[in-house]
Design a protein around this motif. Structure first.
Motif, mmCIF file in Angstrom:
data_model
loop_
_atom_site.group_PDB
_atom_site.id
_atom_site.type_symbol
_atom_site.label_atom_id
_atom_site.label_comp_id
_atom_site.label_asym_id
_atom_site.label_seq_id
_atom_site.Cartn_x
_atom_site.Cartn_y
_atom_site.Cartn_z
ATOM 1 N N PRO A 1 1.736 -4.701 -24.297
ATOM 2 C CA PRO A 1 0.883 -4.190 -23.222
ATOM 3 C C PRO A 1 1.403 -4.600 -21.848
ATOM 4 N N SER A 2 1.183 -3.722 -20.876
ATOM 5 C CA SER A 2 1.611 -4.004 -19.507
ATOM 6 C C SER A 2 0.635 -4.969 -18.846
ATOM 7 N N GLU A 3 1.031 -5.460 -17.690
ATOM 8 C CA GLU A 3 0.170 -6.355 -16.909
ATOM 9 C C GLU A 3 -1.164 -5.673 -16.598
ATOM 10 N N GLN A 4 -1.126 -4.373 -16.277
ATOM 11 C CA GLN A 4 -2.345 -3.632 -15.964
ATOM 12 C C GLN A 4 -3.260 -3.558 -17.191
ATOM 13 N N GLU A 5 -2.685 -3.283 -18.362
ATOM 14 C CA GLU A 5 -3.482 -3.172 -19.579
ATOM 15 C C GLU A 5 -4.091 -4.525 -19.948
ATOM 16 N N LEU A 6 -3.330 -5.600 -19.774
ATOM 17 C CA LEU A 6 -3.860 -6.937 -20.057
ATOM 18 C C LEU A 6 -5.032 -7.254 -19.146
ATOM 19 N N ARG B 1 3.806 1.239 -14.667
ATOM 20 C CA ARG B 1 4.504 1.913 -13.571
ATOM 21 C C ARG B 1 4.217 1.177 -12.261
ATOM 22 N N PRO B 2 5.107 1.301 -11.252
ATOM 23 C CA PRO B 2 4.863 0.642 -9.968
ATOM 24 C C PRO B 2 3.617 1.191 -9.270
ATOM 25 N N PHE B 3 2.985 0.324 -8.489
ATOM 26 C CA PHE B 3 1.848 0.719 -7.656
ATOM 27 C C PHE B 3 2.402 1.239 -6.338
ATOM 28 N N VAL C 1 5.208 -4.093 -7.656
ATOM 29 C CA VAL C 1 5.525 -4.133 -9.076
ATOM 30 C C VAL C 1 5.012 -5.466 -9.585
ATOM 31 N N ILE C 2 4.258 -5.422 -10.676
ATOM 32 C CA ILE C 2 3.678 -6.641 -11.239
ATOM 33 C C ILE C 2 4.109 -6.762 -12.689
ATOM 34 N N GLY C 3 4.534 -7.975 -13.066
ATOM 35 C CA GLY C 3 4.906 -8.225 -14.451
ATOM 36 C C GLY C 3 5.314 -9.666 -14.644
ATOM 37 N N ARG C 4 4.983 -10.204 -15.812
ATOM 38 C CA ARG C 4 5.352 -11.581 -16.168
ATOM 39 C C ARG C 4 4.886 -12.597 -15.137
ATOM 40 N N GLY C 5 3.690 -12.368 -14.594
ATOM 41 C CA GLY C 5 3.115 -13.311 -13.644
ATOM 42 C C GLY C 5 3.731 -13.257 -12.252
ATOM 43 N N LYS C 6 4.539 -12.266 -11.985
ATOM 44 C CA LYS C 6 5.198 -12.117 -10.683
ATOM 45 C C LYS C 6 4.736 -10.822 -10.019
ATOM 46 N N LEU C 7 4.747 -10.842 -8.696
ATOM 47 C CA LEU C 7 4.418 -9.679 -7.880
ATOM 48 C C LEU C 7 5.566 -9.475 -6.899
ATOM 49 N N LEU D 1 8.626 -9.035 -0.740
ATOM 50 C CA LEU D 1 8.078 -10.376 -0.984
ATOM 51 C C LEU D 1 7.993 -10.595 -2.485
ATOM 52 N N THR D 2 8.509 -11.706 -2.964
ATOM 53 C CA THR D 2 8.364 -12.067 -4.366
ATOM 54 C C THR D 2 7.342 -13.188 -4.443
ATOM 55 N N CYS D 3 6.314 -12.979 -5.263
ATOM 56 C CA CYS D 3 5.196 -13.921 -5.345
ATOM 57 C C CYS D 3 4.930 -14.278 -6.803
ATOM 58 N N ALA D 4 4.400 -15.469 -7.018
ATOM 59 C CA ALA D 4 4.054 -15.935 -8.359
ATOM 60 C C ALA D 4 2.547 -16.065 -8.478
#
Length: 132
Positions: free
Chosen positions: A39-44, A99-101, A109-115, A125-128
Motif C-alpha cells: 500500500p502507498s503512503e496515502q492508502e496507509l 502518485r505525486p500530489f 511526493v510522500i513515501g517511506r516517511g519522507k516528504l 525541500l526534503t523533510c522527514a
C-alpha cells in the motif's frame, strides 16, 4: 465434393462459438490471483483515519529547519501543507494512490516517511516525518 447448405453451415458456426465461449469462461475462472501490492503512503493514512476523508495531521521536519504541518484529506488523495497552525494552507491533490500530489504552483511526493515538496521555482525541500 459435397456443398453444405446455409442452414448446416450456420449450425456449425453456432457450435464452434458455443464451444469457444465455454472455453473462455473456463479460462477466466482459472486465472491466477494477482499478488497484493504494497500500500502507498496515502492508502496507509486513509486506513489510519478509517477512510472517512477526515484530516490527519503529520509534522515533517525539513533539512533547512522548517517544520511543515501536513493534513491528509479525501482518503489520502488530498493534502494541505502549511508552515504553522495559522498559516494559509496550500492544497494539493493526487489522481490516485502512489502518485505525486500537485497544487497550483507546487508538487509533493510522500513515501517511506519522507516528504519532497517544491513551491514555484524554489528548490525541493526534503523533510522527514516526525513522531509525536
Amino acid at each position: 465434393m459435397r456443398i453444405l447448405t446455409s442452414e448446416h453451415r450456420t449450425g456449425m458456426n453456432r457450435g464452434v462459438i458455443s464451444a469457444f465461449s465455454a472455453f473462455v469462461l473456463f479460462l477466466v475462472g482459472c486465472s491466477a490471483e494477482q499478488p497484493k501490492q504494497v500500500p502507498s503512503e496515502q492508502e496507509l493514512h486513509a486506513a489510519e483515519v478509517g477512510g472517512r476523508g477526515v484530516a490527519g495531521r503529520h509534522h515533517f521536519l525539513c533539512e533547512d529547519g522548517t517544520t511543515l504541518l501536513v493534513d491528509f484529506k479525501a482518503e489520502g488523495l488530498g493534502l494541505q501543507i502549511r508552515e504553522s497552525e495559522t498559516a494559509r494552507p496550500e492544497t494539493l491533490t493526487a489522481p490516485s494512490p502512489g502518485r505525486p500530489f500537485v497544487g497550483e504552483h507546487s508538487f509533493a511526493v510522500i513515501g517511506r516517511g519522507k516528504l519532497e515538496y517544491r513551491r514555484g521555482s524554489e528548490p525541493v525541500l526534503t523533510c522527514a516525518r516526525q513522531t509525536r
